[in-house]
Design a protein around this motif. Structure first.
Motif, PDB file in Angstrom:
ATOM      1  N   MET A  28      -6.384 -12.461  -1.770  1.00  0.00           N
ATOM      2  CA  MET A  28      -7.312 -11.455  -2.272  1.00  0.00           C
ATOM      3  C   MET A  28      -7.565 -10.375  -1.231  1.00  0.00           C
ATOM      4  O   MET A  28      -7.565  -9.169  -1.540  1.00  0.00           O
ATOM      5  CB  MET A  28      -8.628 -12.118  -2.675  1.00  0.00           C
ATOM      6  N   ALA A  29      -7.767 -10.787   0.029  1.00  0.00           N
ATOM      7  CA  ALA A  29      -7.994  -9.826   1.113  1.00  0.00           C
ATOM      8  C   ALA A  29      -6.783  -8.926   1.294  1.00  0.00           C
ATOM      9  O   ALA A  29      -6.914  -7.704   1.479  1.00  0.00           O
ATOM     10  CB  ALA A  29      -8.308 -10.557   2.414  1.00  0.00           C
ATOM     11  N   GLY A  30      -5.578  -9.513   1.213  1.00  0.00           N
ATOM     12  CA  GLY A  30      -4.355  -8.723   1.377  1.00  0.00           C
ATOM     13  C   GLY A  30      -4.191  -7.675   0.300  1.00  0.00           C
ATOM     14  O   GLY A  30      -3.767  -6.538   0.576  1.00  0.00           O
ATOM     15  N   VAL A  31      -4.536  -8.026  -0.951  1.00  0.00           N
ATOM     16  CA  VAL A  31      -4.449  -7.064  -2.053  1.00  0.00           C
ATOM     17  C   VAL A  31      -5.402  -5.899  -1.826  1.00  0.00           C
ATOM     18  O   VAL A  31      -5.037  -4.721  -1.963  1.00  0.00           O
ATOM     19  CB  VAL A  31      -4.765  -7.755  -3.397  1.00  0.00           C
ATOM     20  N   ILE A  32      -6.641  -6.217  -1.438  1.00  0.00           N
ATOM     21  CA  ILE A  32      -7.644  -5.166  -1.217  1.00  0.00           C
ATOM     22  C   ILE A  32      -7.248  -4.271  -0.052  1.00  0.00           C
ATOM     23  O   ILE A  32      -7.335  -3.040  -0.135  1.00  0.00           O
ATOM     24  CB  ILE A  32      -9.035  -5.803  -0.975  1.00  0.00           C
ATOM     25  N   VAL A  33      -6.780  -4.885   1.057  1.00  0.00           N
ATOM     26  CA  VAL A  33      -6.381  -4.092   2.225  1.00  0.00           C
ATOM     27  C   VAL A  33      -5.179  -3.214   1.892  1.00  0.00           C
ATOM     28  O   VAL A  33      -5.089  -2.067   2.350  1.00  0.00           O
ATOM     29  CB  VAL A  33      -6.060  -5.004   3.431  1.00  0.00           C
ATOM     30  N   GLY A  34      -4.258  -3.723   1.074  1.00  0.00           N
ATOM     31  CA  GLY A  34      -3.107  -2.924   0.661  1.00  0.00           C
ATOM     32  C   GLY A  34      -3.534  -1.685  -0.108  1.00  0.00           C
ATOM     33  O   GLY A  34      -3.004  -0.581   0.108  1.00  0.00           O
ATOM     34  N   ILE A  35      -4.525  -1.842  -0.977  1.00  0.00           N
ATOM     35  CA  ILE A  35      -5.040  -0.703  -1.746  1.00  0.00           C
ATOM     36  C   ILE A  35      -5.761   0.283  -0.830  1.00  0.00           C
ATOM     37  O   ILE A  35      -5.613   1.501  -0.959  1.00  0.00           O
ATOM     38  CB  ILE A  35      -5.990  -1.205  -2.863  1.00  0.00           C
ATOM     39  N   VAL A  36      -6.536  -0.256   0.129  1.00  0.00           N
ATOM     40  CA  VAL A  36      -7.239   0.599   1.098  1.00  0.00           C
ATOM     41  C   VAL A  36      -6.246   1.375   1.957  1.00  0.00           C
ATOM     42  O   VAL A  36      -6.444   2.555   2.273  1.00  0.00           O
ATOM     43  CB  VAL A  36      -8.156  -0.254   2.002  1.00  0.00           C
ATOM     44  N   ALA A  37      -5.151   0.705   2.325  1.00  0.00           N
ATOM     45  CA  ALA A  37      -4.182   1.304   3.254  1.00  0.00           C
ATOM     46  C   ALA A  37      -3.365   2.421   2.614  1.00  0.00           C
ATOM     47  O   ALA A  37      -2.858   3.300   3.324  1.00  0.00           O
ATOM     48  CB  ALA A  37      -3.243   0.220   3.795  1.00  0.00           C
ATOM     49  N   LEU A  38      -3.224   2.399   1.281  1.00  0.00           N
ATOM     50  CA  LEU A  38      -2.349   3.365   0.610  1.00  0.00           C
ATOM     51  C   LEU A  38      -2.727   4.824   0.891  1.00  0.00           C
ATOM     52  O   LEU A  38      -1.895   5.590   1.387  1.00  0.00           O
ATOM     53  CB  LEU A  38      -2.325   3.091  -0.895  1.00  0.00           C
ATOM     54  N   PRO A  39      -3.959   5.253   0.576  1.00  0.00           N
ATOM     55  CA  PRO A  39      -4.282   6.667   0.824  1.00  0.00           C
ATOM     56  C   PRO A  39      -4.235   7.038   2.296  1.00  0.00           C
ATOM     57  O   PRO A  39      -3.866   8.165   2.645  1.00  0.00           O
ATOM     58  CB  PRO A  39      -5.703   6.816   0.253  1.00  0.00           C
ATOM     59  N   LEU A  40      -4.596   6.085   3.156  1.00  0.00           N
ATOM     60  CA  LEU A  40      -4.578   6.367   4.593  1.00  0.00           C
ATOM     61  C   LEU A  40      -3.144   6.541   5.085  1.00  0.00           C
ATOM     62  O   LEU A  40      -2.854   7.437   5.883  1.00  0.00           O
ATOM     63  CB  LEU A  40      -5.271   5.241   5.358  1.00  0.00           C
ATOM     64  N   ALA A  41      -2.246   5.685   4.610  1.00  0.00           N
ATOM     65  CA  ALA A  41      -0.841   5.782   5.034  1.00  0.00           C
ATOM     66  C   ALA A  41      -0.238   7.116   4.605  1.00  0.00           C
ATOM     67  O   ALA A  41       0.486   7.768   5.371  1.00  0.00           O
ATOM     68  CB  ALA A  41      -0.039   4.616   4.455  1.00  0.00           C
ATOM     69  N   ILE A  42      -0.552   7.537   3.377  1.00  0.00           N
ATOM     70  CA  ILE A  42      -0.056   8.827   2.889  1.00  0.00           C
ATOM     71  C   ILE A  42      -0.624   9.968   3.722  1.00  0.00           C
ATOM     72  O   ILE A  42       0.104  10.868   4.167  1.00  0.00           O
ATOM     73  CB  ILE A  42      -0.427   9.017   1.399  1.00  0.00           C
TER      74      ILE A  42
END
Length: 561
Positions: A28-42
């Motif tokens: 669950m934490a990995g899914v949330i962090v992946g979503i958080v990381a998307l806009p930042l990575a872009i």
């Protein structure tokens, strides 16, 4: 001498007690962090001067490797705001190929740091330096986003801080009010979302809302002047094939300073992030393993066109707050980003640039640490100097110069502070022993016979106090026949201090003055023995305490008489 490699990845230390319940929490934490990381990575990818998918690819490959090989259970790796300025500068000066080589070299440097067990040392870099260049980076990131926030039409942006603001002032009439509105609303959404939605990141909410809004404005209301990612970049929604890195000695020499900056910045940020995480989870990370993992990630990522990787404090804390407790969460976050890139990548072309500018402005505000900066200005003058010089060098010149001069200045001021705490005392008639643990007799004062002088060094005997020692050796009147040098409070001695002592022995021998050492600890004694100082002074003249030294001095005087 063999150096054992301190490489113990946390993933390989998962205990048998790792259960399905813990896996569910990590998932669950990995899914949330992946979503958080998307806009930042872009956002980090675009701001660094590369295409948006390069930022995502960096988060996927780098994030996976940092979690798989890392020395922290909860560290999340990927591109961060701290690298934006240095990456952008490298691309401006050396092109994308130069960035690839610099990142690869930085990875090698990080692996060497970990292999040489420098992880613990790096964590002790002076705090004013860290705050100085972090605040400087934050202000520089804020400056770089003004063009996209205001939707200005500027053909070519200058590289330096001051020139950017001059260009903005000259092009103020090109402002797109629609872009500015989208940017301001994005900032407002990011700020207020956490008050309503605790689990969903404000940056993601802002990107979704503003992307939909801009799409409707452009398609159905005919609003022009709002630039999107697709207007500037072509999105390749797939993992690229690895490419070779052209390295030769000429490029290594040119890019090594930039590589060193990337390595140092990556080491500092990742270990700082891991240390903060330890304070929350109660776990302990392995600094050297973490450096090796960060290095490995930075060695591999350039083959796929990625940008530098390091530990990200914000994403790491998001991981912890959502239940992540093992590297499985970090690996999951990388896989989520991979799926988003492959299946939703083309949709990113509709994201407005002014919205991403709003995301990075919030990132720069959070990085600025302005409260810490303000509190450090109340610290001792030396800390304030290091802080302000590092900050100004970061924004006016670049991060490479800021780190190098900041570290140099910190070392010089540290040596000055050590010099101020190291004192040399001279005694000719009487030596007060009342406050010492070296008292072996009932009397608290030790009489010093005529012809003997006692010099006590209180502090390290290194190159910084060589001149001070020479000044104290100048005779007050008649030259003594014996000089006793008390070294009970000397914790270490460097080569300059040793050379200084050798010179003193040589000059004293010419003047027929005997040198006797007193209270030498085992570490300093070892240095003296390796340099054969015992042969020059005489092994019997290296005494364990002051009483023994005085007795040796009296015997010498009697022989001379």
């Amino acid at each position: 001498m063999k150096i054992a490699l301190d490489f113990k990845p946390k993933l390989f230390q998962l205990k048998k007690s790792y259960s399905g319940e813990k896996f569910a929490g990590d998932l669950m934490a990995g899914v949330i962090v992946g979503i958080v990381a998307l806009p930042l990575a872009i956002a980090f990818g675009i701001a660094s001067g590369v295409s948006p998918e390069k930022g995502i690819i960096t988060a996927i490959i780098g994030g996976f490797m940092v979690s798989f090989f890392g020395g922290s259970s909860v560290q999340i790796g990927g591109p961060t705001g701290a690298f934006i300025i240095i990456v952008y500068g490298i691309i401006q000066n050396f092109g994308v190929e130069g960035l690839v080589i610099a990142t690869f070299l930085a990875g090698i440097l990080l692996v060497l740091m970990g292999a040489l067990k420098l992880g613990t040392v790096i964590k002790f870099i002076p705090y004013p330096i860290v705050v100085g260049f972090t605040s400087g980076i934050a202000l520089t990131i804020f400056t770089t986003q003004m063009k996209d926030l205001f939707g200005m039409t500027i053909d070519k942006m200058p590289g330096d801080f001051i020139s950017k603001w001059i260009v903005y002032a000259r092009h103020i009439e090109t402002i797109s009010w629609w872009s500015l509105l989208i940017g301001v609303l994005s900032i407002a959404v990011i700020v207020f979302t956490p008050k309503i939605l605790k689990k969903i990141p404000g940056s993601l909410v802002a990107i979704i809302i503003m992307t939909v809004a801009v799409y409707l404005l452009r398609e159905y209301l005919g609003v022009a002047g709002i630039e999107t990612i697709g207007d500037r970049f072509t999105i390749n929604a797939s993992l690229p094939q690895p490419e070779t890195i052209p390295i030769n000695m000429e490029t290594v020499n040119r890019l090594l300073p930039s590589a060193f900056t990337i390595a140092m910045l990556g080491a500092i940020e990742s270990l700082l992030s891991a240390t903060v995480a330890d304070g929350v989870t109660g776990d302990r990370h392995n600094s050297n393993t973490e450096l090796i993992a960060q290095g490995a990630a930075n060695i591999v990522v350039p083959f796929f066109g990625g940008i530098p990787v390091t530990g990200a404090i914000a994403r790491t804390m998001t991981n912890i707050n959502n239940g992540g407790r093992s590297p499985v969460a970090g690996i999951t976050h990388a896989l989520i980003l991979l799926m988003i890139l492959l299946f939703l990548g083309p949709l990113t072309r509709h994201i407005p640039m002014s919205c991403l500018a709003g995301v990075l402005i919030i990132v720069s505000y959070n990085m600025s640490e302005w409260r810490t900066f303000r509190s450090l200005l109340k610290n001792p003058k030396s800390d304030v100097i290091v802080l302000t010089v590092t900050f100004l060098l970061t924004i006016i010149f670049d991060l490479t110069i800021a780190i190098e001069i900041g570290l140099l200045l910190a070392m010089v001021l540290f040596m000055r502070r050590i010099m101020e705490t190291t004192n040399i005392y001279v005694s000719k008639d009487k030596l007060d022993l009342s406050a010492e643990s070296e008292v072996f007799h009932d009397n608290e004062a030790l009489e010093i016979p005529e012809g003997i002088e006692v010099y006590e060094i209180d502090g390290p005997f290194f190159f910084g106090i060589a001149n001070k020692f020479d000044e104290c050796m100048k005779p007050f009147g008649d030259k003594p026949k014996v000089r006793i040098i008390r070294m009970r409070k000397v914790p270490f001695m460097d080569s300059t201090g040793l050379h200084n002592l050798e010179s003193l022995c040589r000059l004293s021998a010419k003047e027929n003055i005997q040198i006797i050492l007193s209270g030498v600890n085992e570490k300093v004694r070892g240095v003296l023995m390796k340099s054969r100082m015992d042969e020059k002074i005489g092994g019997e003249n290296i005494c364990s305490n002051i009483h023994e030294a005085i007795e040796k001095a009296v015997l010498f005087l009697n022989k001379q008489a």
